[in-house]
Design a protein around this motif. Structure first.
Motif, PDB file in Angstrom:
ATOM      1  N   ILE A  92       0.675  -1.101  -0.125  1.00 53.36           N
ATOM      2  CA  ILE A  92       0.057   0.002   0.037  1.00 53.36           C
ATOM      3  C   ILE A  92       0.767   1.317   0.016  1.00 53.36           C
ATOM      4  CG2 ILE A  92      -1.656   1.105   1.394  1.00 53.36           C
ATOM      5  CD1 ILE A  92      -2.446  -1.462   2.413  1.00 53.36           C
ATOM      6  N   ASP A  93       0.827   2.044  -0.968  1.00 52.93           N
ATOM      7  CA  ASP A  93       1.527   3.298  -1.096  1.00 52.93           C
ATOM      8  C   ASP A  93       1.507   4.164   0.046  1.00 52.93           C
ATOM      9  OD1 ASP A  93       0.036   5.625  -1.890  1.00 52.93           O
ATOM     10  OD2 ASP A  93      -0.614   4.275  -3.255  1.00 52.93           O
ATOM     11  N   LEU A  94       2.358   5.033   0.508  1.00 54.34           N
ATOM     12  CA  LEU A  94       2.332   5.722   1.630  1.00 54.34           C
ATOM     13  C   LEU A  94       1.145   6.500   1.680  1.00 54.34           C
ATOM     14  CD1 LEU A  94       3.514   6.529   4.512  1.00 54.34           C
ATOM     15  CD2 LEU A  94       5.072   8.298   3.216  1.00 54.34           C
ATOM     16  N   ALA A  95       1.115   7.620   0.611  1.00 52.59           N
ATOM     17  CA  ALA A  95      -0.166   8.348   0.461  1.00 52.59           C
ATOM     18  C   ALA A  95      -1.583   7.731   0.986  1.00 52.59           C
ATOM     19  CB  ALA A  95      -0.153   9.021  -0.832  1.00 52.59           C
ATOM     20  N   ALA A  96      -1.842   6.504   0.320  1.00 50.65           N
ATOM     21  CA  ALA A  96      -2.922   5.775   0.573  1.00 50.65           C
ATOM     22  C   ALA A  96      -2.956   5.208   2.108  1.00 50.65           C
ATOM     23  CB  ALA A  96      -3.020   4.484  -0.133  1.00 50.65           C
ATOM     24  N   MET A  97      -1.917   4.970   2.557  1.00 50.94           N
ATOM     25  CA  MET A  97      -1.823   4.657   4.219  1.00 50.94           C
ATOM     26  C   MET A  97      -2.384   5.805   4.832  1.00 50.94           C
ATOM     27  SD  MET A  97      -1.463   1.346   5.031  1.00 50.94           S
ATOM     28  CE  MET A  97      -1.144   1.890   6.745  1.00 50.94           C
ATOM     29  N   ASN A  98      -1.598   7.023   4.674  1.00 54.58           N
ATOM     30  CA  ASN A  98      -2.044   8.073   5.456  1.00 54.58           C
ATOM     31  C   ASN A  98      -3.382   8.550   5.434  1.00 54.58           C
ATOM     32  OD1 ASN A  98       0.668   8.379   6.560  1.00 54.58           O
ATOM     33  ND2 ASN A  98       1.304   9.539   4.702  1.00 54.58           N
ATOM     34  N   ARG A  99      -3.876   8.385   4.068  1.00 56.46           N
ATOM     35  CA  ARG A  99      -5.204   8.710   4.089  1.00 56.46           C
ATOM     36  C   ARG A  99      -6.525   7.636   4.617  1.00 56.46           C
ATOM     37  NH1 ARG A  99      -4.870   8.827  -1.292  1.00 56.46           N
ATOM     38  NH2 ARG A  99      -5.922   6.639  -1.536  1.00 56.46           N
ATOM     39  N   LEU A 100      -5.937   6.431   4.747  1.00 56.56           N
ATOM     40  CA  LEU A 100      -6.630   5.462   5.430  1.00 56.56           C
ATOM     41  C   LEU A 100      -6.661   5.818   6.942  1.00 56.56           C
ATOM     42  CD1 LEU A 100      -6.212   1.458   4.946  1.00 56.56           C
ATOM     43  CD2 LEU A 100      -6.574   2.681   6.884  1.00 56.56           C
ATOM     44  N   ILE A 101      -5.507   6.021   7.304  1.00 55.54           N
ATOM     45  CA  ILE A 101      -5.458   6.303   8.768  1.00 55.54           C
ATOM     46  C   ILE A 101      -6.060   7.485   9.530  1.00 55.54           C
ATOM     47  CG2 ILE A 101      -3.760   6.905  10.681  1.00 55.54           C
ATOM     48  CD1 ILE A 101      -1.811   5.095   9.480  1.00 55.54           C
ATOM     49  N   ARG A 102      -5.978   8.586   8.649  1.00 54.65           N
ATOM     50  CA  ARG A 102      -6.904   9.760   8.679  1.00 54.65           C
ATOM     51  C   ARG A 102      -8.417   9.523   8.679  1.00 54.65           C
ATOM     52  NH1 ARG A 102      -2.560  12.168   5.486  1.00 54.65           N
ATOM     53  NH2 ARG A 102      -4.025  12.214   3.758  1.00 54.65           N
ATOM     54  N   ASP A 103      -8.840   8.806   7.572  1.00 56.98           N
ATOM     55  CA  ASP A 103     -10.253   8.533   7.437  1.00 56.98           C
ATOM     56  C   ASP A 103     -10.549   7.754   8.756  1.00 56.98           C
ATOM     57  OD1 ASP A 103     -10.413   9.893   5.070  1.00 56.98           O
ATOM     58  OD2 ASP A 103     -10.285   7.952   3.854  1.00 56.98           O
ATOM     59  N   ALA A 104      -9.798   6.832   9.039  1.00 59.71           N
ATOM     60  CA  ALA A 104     -10.116   6.039  10.401  1.00 59.71           C
ATOM     61  C   ALA A 104     -10.281   6.739  11.596  1.00 59.71           C
ATOM     62  CB  ALA A 104      -9.263   4.960  10.619  1.00 59.71           C
ATOM     63  N   GLN A 105      -9.436   7.776  11.695  1.00 61.24           N
ATOM     64  CA  GLN A 105      -9.429   8.869  12.812  1.00 61.24           C
ATOM     65  C   GLN A 105     -10.692   9.629  12.730  1.00 61.24           C
ATOM     66  OE1 GLN A 105      -5.231  10.470  12.114  1.00 61.24           O
ATOM     67  NE2 GLN A 105      -5.485  10.572  14.355  1.00 61.24           N
ATOM     68  N   LYS A 106     -11.326   9.657  11.697  1.00 60.31           N
ATOM     69  CA  LYS A 106     -12.703  10.513  11.632  1.00 60.31           C
ATOM     70  C   LYS A 106     -13.668   9.784  12.639  1.00 60.31           C
ATOM     71  CE  LYS A 106     -11.595  12.683   7.429  1.00 60.31           C
ATOM     72  NZ  LYS A 106     -12.181  12.791   5.988  1.00 60.31           N
ATOM     73  N   HIS A 107     -13.526   8.467  12.583  1.00 55.57           N
ATOM     74  CA  HIS A 107     -14.515   7.569  13.417  1.00 55.57           C
ATOM     75  C   HIS A 107     -14.074   7.280  14.916  1.00 55.57           C
ATOM     76  CE1 HIS A 107     -16.790   6.319   9.757  1.00 55.57           C
ATOM     77  NE2 HIS A 107     -15.757   6.336   9.309  1.00 55.57           N
ATOM     78  N   GLY A 108     -12.739   8.019  15.194  1.00 52.63           N
ATOM     79  CA  GLY A 108     -12.164   7.875  16.524  1.00 52.63           C
ATOM     80  C   GLY A 108     -11.329   6.785  16.796  1.00 52.63           C
ATOM     81  N   ASN A 109     -10.858   6.226  15.694  1.00 52.48           N
ATOM     82  CA  ASN A 109      -9.734   5.032  15.538  1.00 52.48           C
ATOM     83  C   ASN A 109      -8.441   5.668  16.070  1.00 52.48           C
ATOM     84  OD1 ASN A 109     -12.106   3.843  14.575  1.00 52.48           O
ATOM     85  ND2 ASN A 109     -10.746   2.390  13.681  1.00 52.48           N
ATOM     86  N   VAL A 110      -7.694   5.153  16.667  1.00 55.68           N
ATOM     87  CA  VAL A 110      -6.429   5.614  17.063  1.00 55.68           C
ATOM     88  C   VAL A 110      -5.375   4.468  17.281  1.00 55.68           C
ATOM     89  CG1 VAL A 110      -6.885   7.780  18.019  1.00 55.68           C
ATOM     90  CG2 VAL A 110      -6.577   5.652  19.459  1.00 55.68           C
ATOM     91  N   PHE A 111      -5.890   3.105  17.021  1.00 56.11           N
ATOM     92  CA  PHE A 111      -4.859   2.083  17.337  1.00 56.11           C
ATOM     93  C   PHE A 111      -4.790   1.225  16.037  1.00 56.11           C
ATOM     94  CE2 PHE A 111      -4.394  -2.400  18.350  1.00 56.11           C
ATOM     95  CZ  PHE A 111      -3.064  -2.387  18.867  1.00 56.11           C
ATOM     96  N   PHE A 112      -3.591   1.026  15.307  1.00 56.43           N
ATOM     97  CA  PHE A 112      -3.429   0.189  13.996  1.00 56.43           C
ATOM     98  C   PHE A 112      -2.599  -0.794  14.630  1.00 56.43           C
ATOM     99  CE2 PHE A 112      -4.902   4.600  13.353  1.00 56.43           C
ATOM    100  CZ  PHE A 112      -6.052   4.292  12.509  1.00 56.43           C
TER     101      PHE A 112
END
Length: 257
Positions: free
Chosen positions: A76-96
């Motif tokens: 998974i390229d870095l930009a997509a990973m950063n986008r995935l994590i930021r999107d999950a954070q919108k739901h309150g996620n902080v652990f990966f």
């Protein structure tokens, strides 16, 4: 055993690492679970944490691994990973949870961790790419715990993982993590070839001596392109794993999953 465990973790772990764990994983993780339960009440299903396989490359060839390391390299390229994590954070996620292949073969792994200081990461790794320099970088960032997989004693480990000298190389990575005062874990997929060696109090005592803070036992499942069905546990052995974990939690100062 809880007071002894807390004392051991406090005395052997970098305080900034502990603060990141307590705040990002503990406090914010609890908030994430609360938001998850509130979503369920509204019929919305989005998990409270994510485990992400970021790369299929690996330096080992473990029996029954779900990853096809013979397939073309994929990540998974870095930009997509950063986008995935930021999107999950919108739901309150902080652990990966970060998985592979081998996550430390992902070229931008440290850059990824550094981009999200307000999150917490558990990196599932064979430990062989954790040099002193890498361990110090993880200490500087403070927001990741290495979970190092050990699949048996020296002979068993080499056979399970398809390469020579795997056990010693993994222990070197483990030592670098402990010396850097990281919150360090060891994971084992319990199977027929290691259950009598690693599902023992003596092994847990050795991990404590080495400075490991937590251990994660999970049962081997024959999956992937080259499954080994002979390694799978019998039903009574799966119960043995559960009983062992429950018993040892009350006896030894090491956290157990």
């Amino acid at each position: 055993m809880l007071p002894q465990l807390i004392s051991r973790v406090w005395s052997t772990t970098d305080k900034r690492v502990l603060w990141k764990f307590a705040w990002n994983f503990g406090v914010k993780g609890a908030v994430s679970m609360f938001k998850f339960k509130q979503r369920l009440k509204r019929g919305l299903v989005f998990p409270p944490f994510l485990h992400i396989s970021i790369v299929n490359s690996c330096n080992l060839r473990c029996q029954g691994c779900w990853v096809d390391v013979e397939a073309p390299r994929d990540a998974i390229d870095l930009a997509a990973m950063n986008r995935l994590i930021r999107d999950a954070q919108k739901h309150g996620n902080v652990f990966f949870g970060i998985l592979g292949g081998e996550p430390f073969m992902y070229p931008e792994l440290i850059e990824l961790l550094a981009a999200h200081p307000d999150c917490y990461f558990q990196v599932f790794t064979n430990g062989q790419f954790i040099t002193e320099k890498v361990a110090e970088e993880l200490r500087r960032l403070g927001n990741a715990t290495p979970l190092i997989s050990i699949e048996g004693s020296q002979g068993v480990s080499d056979e399970r993982r398809g390469k020579p000298d795997v056990f010693n190389k993994t222990l070197r990575g483990l030592e670098h993590c402990v010396r850097a005062r990281l919150l360090t874990g060891v994971a084992t997929s319990v199977c027929q070839s290691n259950i009598h060696d690693l599902l023992t109090e003596a092994w847990l005592q050795e991990l404590i001596r080495l400075g490991v803070h937590y251990v994660w036992y999970y049962t081997y499942r024959p999956v992937g392109p080259k499954p080994n069905y002979d390694l799978a546990l019998r039903p009574e052995q799966q119960l043995e794993v559960r009983r062992f974990v429950v018993e040892m939690r009350s006896r030894l100062p090491i956290a157990m999953v």
